[in-house]
Write an enzyme that holds these catalytic residues in place. Sequence first.
Site, PDB file in Angstrom:
ATOM      1  N   LYS A 145       0.819  -1.191   0.000  1.00  0.00           N
ATOM      2  CA  LYS A 145       0.000   0.000   0.000  1.00  0.00           C
ATOM      3  C   LYS A 145       0.867   1.260   0.000  1.00  0.00           C
ATOM      4  O   LYS A 145       2.046   1.133   0.322  1.00  0.00           O
ATOM      5  CB  LYS A 145      -0.955  -0.015   1.188  1.00  0.00           C
ATOM      6  N   LYS A 179      -0.882 -11.216  10.710  1.00  0.00           N
ATOM      7  CA  LYS A 179      -0.720 -11.328  12.171  1.00  0.00           C
ATOM      8  C   LYS A 179      -1.387 -12.624  12.629  1.00  0.00           C
ATOM      9  O   LYS A 179      -2.492 -12.950  12.188  1.00  0.00           O
ATOM     10  CB  LYS A 179      -1.331 -10.103  12.864  1.00  0.00           C
ATOM     11  N   GLU A 213      -2.244   3.678  18.153  1.00  0.00           N
ATOM     12  CA  GLU A 213      -0.784   3.730  18.047  1.00  0.00           C
ATOM     13  C   GLU A 213      -0.263   4.848  18.939  1.00  0.00           C
ATOM     14  O   GLU A 213      -0.968   5.839  19.154  1.00  0.00           O
ATOM     15  CB  GLU A 213      -0.368   4.036  16.615  1.00  0.00           C
ATOM     16  N   HIS A 237      -6.619  -1.943   6.786  1.00  0.00           N
ATOM     17  CA  HIS A 237      -6.519  -2.833   7.948  1.00  0.00           C
ATOM     18  C   HIS A 237      -7.840  -3.006   8.699  1.00  0.00           C
ATOM     19  O   HIS A 237      -8.270  -4.117   8.990  1.00  0.00           O
ATOM     20  CB  HIS A 237      -5.471  -2.311   8.944  1.00  0.00           C
TER      21      HIS A 237
HETATM   22  C1  BG6 Z   1       0.747   0.931   8.231  1.00  0.00           C
HETATM   23  C2  BG6 Z   1       0.412   2.398   8.310  1.00  0.00           C
HETATM   24  O1  BG6 Z   1       0.004   0.305   7.233  1.00  0.00           O
HETATM   25  O2  BG6 Z   1       0.454   0.319   9.488  1.00  0.00           O
HETATM   26  C3  BG6 Z   1       1.168   3.071   9.430  1.00  0.00           C
HETATM   27  O3  BG6 Z   1       0.752   3.003   7.058  1.00  0.00           O
HETATM   28  C4  BG6 Z   1       0.930   2.344  10.735  1.00  0.00           C
HETATM   29  O4  BG6 Z   1       0.779   4.435   9.541  1.00  0.00           O
HETATM   30  C5  BG6 Z   1       1.188   0.836  10.574  1.00  0.00           C
HETATM   31  O5  BG6 Z   1       1.801   2.889  11.708  1.00  0.00           O
HETATM   32  C6  BG6 Z   1       0.752   0.086  11.822  1.00  0.00           C
HETATM   33  O6  BG6 Z   1       1.175  -1.243  11.742  1.00  0.00           O
HETATM   34  P1  BG6 Z   1       1.431  -2.093  13.070  1.00  0.00           P
HETATM   35  O7  BG6 Z   1       1.643  -3.485  12.579  1.00  0.00           O
HETATM   36  O8  BG6 Z   1       2.635  -1.491  13.732  1.00  0.00           O
HETATM   37  O9  BG6 Z   1       0.199  -1.926  13.908  1.00  0.00           O
END
Ligand code: BG6
Length: 486
Positions: A145, A179, A213, A237
Amino acid sequence: MTEPFDIVIFGGAGDLSFRKLIPALYRSYCEDKLPASSRVIACCRNAQEQSAYLQHADEALQEYLAEGEYRTEAAQAFIEHVYPVELDITESGAFWQAMAELLNEYRQRVRVYYLAIPPAIFGVCCQNLAKYELVDERSRVVVEKPLGYNADTANAINEEIARYFDESAIYRIDHYLGKETVQNLMALRFTNVIFEQLWDAKSIDHVQISISETVGLEGRAGFYNEAGALRDMVQNHLLQLLCLVAMESPHKMKASSIRAEKVKVLESLRPMRGDDVKRHTVRGQYVAGNHKGKLVPGYLEELAEAQSNTETFVALRAYVDNWRWARVPFYLRTGKRMKQRCAEIVIQYKEVSHRVYDRDAGALAPNRLVIRLQPEESIQLTMMAKDLDTLDMRLQPATLNLNFSDTYKKFKSDAYKRLILDAVSANPSLFIHRDEVAHAWAWIDPIIDAWQSDAQDPHLYRAGTWGPEESDELLAEDGFKWFNAG
Ligand code: BG6
């Protein structure tokens, strides 16, 4: 997969490559899944990048692997599989000729082309692969992406790749699907009679899917400010997680059946337009605040701009208009710089239909199933039980806890490793079909249009919190609260 293979990373010296792909391939090596003579061909933009590459790859392993995973000997042996090459992707000529010669040293091998590059050059990259006859039935392309900015741009990208690769050879990655707990969600739903019987509007009150996050822009200001949280996280996601919760059982665990069921969910999402968007969505943007006792800057400061109305937080209420899910709200939420890093799916059950105990026995909490994807992977089921500390008849919630990091101590999950190896062995089940991308954008685009025509600024929230108050109000209107981890 026991046969050696070649993986070519376009954008080999980029952030994604060092942070995720190189560590994932190292882990594959450590698990004997990178057979001898397999090659990781990392494309660099210039000779300096190329000459410093192996050193950088080693540093990246030290930095991004989990504690105790880096072993000097293993890292050295892994690095022998890595071939940095200089390549100007857009320039068809000597660079590509050299690439073709390198790849053709092993003509019969599976080749995975990983496009960790901006979508604007996907087309020319695929065109050059085709021109130098590097595309055949053993090659596949993995696409990262952002897959477009809206339905039209996504369609244009997909069309362009489809000129050179068959849909069956295109692996659109959404690392959330790699995951372990996400796959466990399917195992849980489709192998346990106790859940599948209680997986609909009759038993379930509402569903919350939340990815919070603590990080901010992480050096991706340009991209992020154009995209915002809805495009960056929800379109892909969060909607993928929603699909896995809401879909019907596939006929078999094979890609075409799983994808067909996910598409049906996306088609059933109730469209939001105009005023619906106002009622059902909340946009937020963080301002400076405290995270774990440290002051962190606000979004505009990180961006070094005086103004931006990009959202760094979204909360929304969605409905899946079909028989199984009629009137069950699905609340989705994601944001940067929130209080805790956590991704989880909460299935909130309804209350029991009739209370048989006196009020003295204590309040009843309806059952709740919490599927946590990170930071640790677990599945918890909360139910009511008798308090055994007293002879009186007192009720209290008790939790059945399946904590995978405790149970499988040696297991190191890595979504990228899993997905790369799936692409190598031609297993597309956990990748996204073009139709899913199109349907997801078709639902997202009108939300963005409504936000733009409304021209309202996002609600502000302090870094280190759970988002703007309006997000709590969204659930409070329905009598609910966000289930916040910790
Ligand atoms: C990515 C986003 O797809 O997923 C990011 O572009 C984000 O902005 C990341 O931080 C989060 O992934 P994970 O696996 O760390 O939750």
